[in-house]
Design a protein around this motif. Sequence first.
Motif, mmCIF file in Angstrom:
data_model
loop_
_atom_site.group_PDB
_atom_site.id
_atom_site.type_symbol
_atom_site.label_atom_id
_atom_site.label_comp_id
_atom_site.label_asym_id
_atom_site.label_seq_id
_atom_site.Cartn_x
_atom_site.Cartn_y
_atom_site.Cartn_z
ATOM 1 N N VAL A 155 0.842 -1.192 0.000
ATOM 2 C CA VAL A 155 0.000 0.000 0.000
ATOM 3 C C VAL A 155 0.880 1.245 0.000
ATOM 4 O O VAL A 155 1.713 1.424 0.899
ATOM 5 C CB VAL A 155 -0.947 0.015 1.216
ATOM 6 C CG1 VAL A 155 -1.696 1.343 1.296
ATOM 7 C CG2 VAL A 155 -1.936 -1.147 1.135
ATOM 8 N N LEU A 156 0.714 2.078 -1.010
ATOM 9 C CA LEU A 156 1.350 3.393 -1.068
ATOM 10 C C LEU A 156 0.305 4.430 -0.693
ATOM 11 O O LEU A 156 -0.839 4.343 -1.160
ATOM 12 C CB LEU A 156 1.874 3.688 -2.474
ATOM 13 C CG LEU A 156 2.827 2.681 -3.099
ATOM 14 C CD1 LEU A 156 3.172 3.112 -4.536
ATOM 15 C CD2 LEU A 156 4.082 2.520 -2.265
ATOM 16 N N TYR A 157 0.678 5.404 0.108
ATOM 17 C CA TYR A 157 -0.257 6.456 0.490
ATOM 18 C C TYR A 157 0.076 7.741 -0.264
ATOM 19 O O TYR A 157 1.210 8.222 -0.239
ATOM 20 C CB TYR A 157 -0.215 6.694 1.999
ATOM 21 C CG TYR A 157 -0.923 5.606 2.783
ATOM 22 C CD1 TYR A 157 -2.308 5.586 2.882
ATOM 23 C CD2 TYR A 157 -0.203 4.585 3.389
ATOM 24 C CE1 TYR A 157 -2.961 4.587 3.586
ATOM 25 C CE2 TYR A 157 -0.842 3.580 4.094
ATOM 26 C CZ TYR A 157 -2.231 3.591 4.192
ATOM 27 O OH TYR A 157 -2.879 2.586 4.878
ATOM 28 N N LEU A 158 -0.926 8.280 -0.929
ATOM 29 C CA LEU A 158 -0.724 9.429 -1.793
ATOM 30 C C LEU A 158 -0.187 10.630 -1.025
ATOM 31 O O LEU A 158 0.695 11.348 -1.517
ATOM 32 C CB LEU A 158 -2.041 9.792 -2.495
ATOM 33 C CG LEU A 158 -2.011 10.960 -3.478
ATOM 34 C CD1 LEU A 158 -0.949 10.759 -4.554
ATOM 35 C CD2 LEU A 158 -3.380 11.155 -4.116
ATOM 36 N N ASP A 159 -0.684 10.863 0.192
ATOM 37 C CA ASP A 159 -0.202 12.029 0.937
ATOM 38 C C ASP A 159 1.263 11.888 1.322
ATOM 39 O O ASP A 159 2.007 12.881 1.351
ATOM 40 C CB ASP A 159 -1.080 12.279 2.171
ATOM 41 C CG ASP A 159 -1.074 11.126 3.153
ATOM 42 O OD1 ASP A 159 -1.033 9.961 2.705
ATOM 43 O OD2 ASP A 159 -1.102 11.379 4.366
ATOM 44 N N GLN A 160 1.706 10.665 1.593
ATOM 45 C CA GLN A 160 3.119 10.460 1.909
ATOM 46 C C GLN A 160 3.999 10.692 0.694
ATOM 47 O O GLN A 160 5.075 11.307 0.786
ATOM 48 C CB GLN A 160 3.331 9.051 2.466
ATOM 49 C CG GLN A 160 2.661 8.828 3.813
ATOM 50 C CD GLN A 160 2.837 7.406 4.332
ATOM 51 O OE1 GLN A 160 3.552 6.594 3.731
ATOM 52 N NE2 GLN A 160 2.190 7.090 5.441
ATOM 53 N N LEU A 161 3.560 10.204 -0.459
ATOM 54 C CA LEU A 161 4.302 10.443 -1.699
ATOM 55 C C LEU A 161 4.373 11.939 -1.992
ATOM 56 O O LEU A 161 5.416 12.462 -2.414
ATOM 57 C CB LEU A 161 3.637 9.716 -2.858
ATOM 58 C CG LEU A 161 3.562 8.189 -2.759
ATOM 59 C CD1 LEU A 161 2.725 7.630 -3.902
ATOM 60 C CD2 LEU A 161 4.955 7.571 -2.778
ATOM 61 N N LEU A 162 3.264 12.631 -1.752
ATOM 62 C CA LEU A 162 3.235 14.073 -1.972
ATOM 63 C C LEU A 162 4.214 14.784 -1.048
ATOM 64 O O LEU A 162 4.983 15.658 -1.491
ATOM 65 C CB LEU A 162 1.811 14.592 -1.743
ATOM 66 C CG LEU A 162 1.611 16.109 -1.798
ATOM 67 C CD1 LEU A 162 1.999 16.667 -3.163
ATOM 68 C CD2 LEU A 162 0.162 16.461 -1.454
#
Length: 411
Positions: free
Chosen positions: A72-79
């Motif tokens: 699971v990748l979290y979009l806010d963390q990538l951002l």
Amino acid sequence: MIPPLPDAPVMGATSEVGPLRTVMLHRPGPELRRLTPRNNDQLLFDGVPWVARAQEEHDAFAAALTERGVEVLYLDQLLTEILSFPSARAELIGAAVDDPRLGATLQRAATTHLAWLSPEDLSATLIAGLAHDELRGGRGLAYEVMQRGDFVVPPLPNLLFTRDSSVWVADEVAVTSLAMPARHRESTITAAVYTHHPRFAGVEQLYSARLEHLEGGDVLLLAAGVVAVGVGERTTPGGAERLARRLFARGLAHTVLVVPIAQQRATMHLDTIATMVDVDAMVMYPAVADSLMAWTVTAPEGVDDDADAVELTVTGPEPFVVAAAAAMGIDRLRVIDTGLDPVTAEREQWDDGNNTLALAPRLAVAYERNTVTNEALETAGIEVLRIAGSELGSGRGGPRCMSCPVARDPL
């Protein structure tokens, strides 16, 4: 600083049901607390969700995926990670203040405010928004006439539905063009992540937010080389045509099925009425099972790599299940008979009963509340992982809407 990746991860998808390896989610956060009875319609929610419960439900959803081996990748963390790069910061701050409501003076003040934030705080603000009374150094006519709770930068509560702003076809990603003004900035964030994050280095983007409206919830990968695109409230025929041309020019598909759906909120996307649950089967809203039609779009072999020069052949319409089976090279596409009476069918479709996320052939995640649909799936041999969604569903989206598969194994 983002740590370097030891090996380039395999990414891409050619179907809806290949074993899911990596998925992008967004855990709901403070942006949902911005919803009120005064603004929830404008922000595309049907109610004001209980945020803590929505987070619990989403955490359980993510846990169900990780327990089955899904990364699971979290979009806010990538951002947050890309906001340490000056180019990404400038791009996203510029998009956040590019709003004709603000005027030049307030735009400059908001830019200054955002520019001073840390990557973590800037990420949070880009998603949760910036209210009038939170802005440091606010000035200008637009600022003076705003109410205290008005948004200088609006929140993005629909970022929860990561499927809509991007969709992978083979090893390329289409950053989509979202139709509703409240969602335009979602594509900007998604595009920036794919452009700047080392995880996605070298990935080609085959669509962009500047093109005709196209949303990921309308795109179904029926089989390798076969893509269905719903056209209705959110995706235009022009968007479907543009996508088809680009898929053909890049050799990513040989057939695109264009499927008209009702232009209304209950059926805003194709995946609100039908999703794949096996290599040759889908669950479909009974009210449209016999009436859903499709136009078949193909292109000659060896097409020029100039997408605009691709000559399209359009045939049809004919029943969707017939056109889909022919394109997929199978005898028939099985539609699972949910056995629902009209009232129950309408209720469970509204509650995203047909919006399932396949983790593998015959294994799907679904909202627990759609009891009759889930029982019918299990009778048909589909294992159902039930998750709670009483609060998550207030934005009209189910497990498929809330997930963007980044990597699936080929079938």
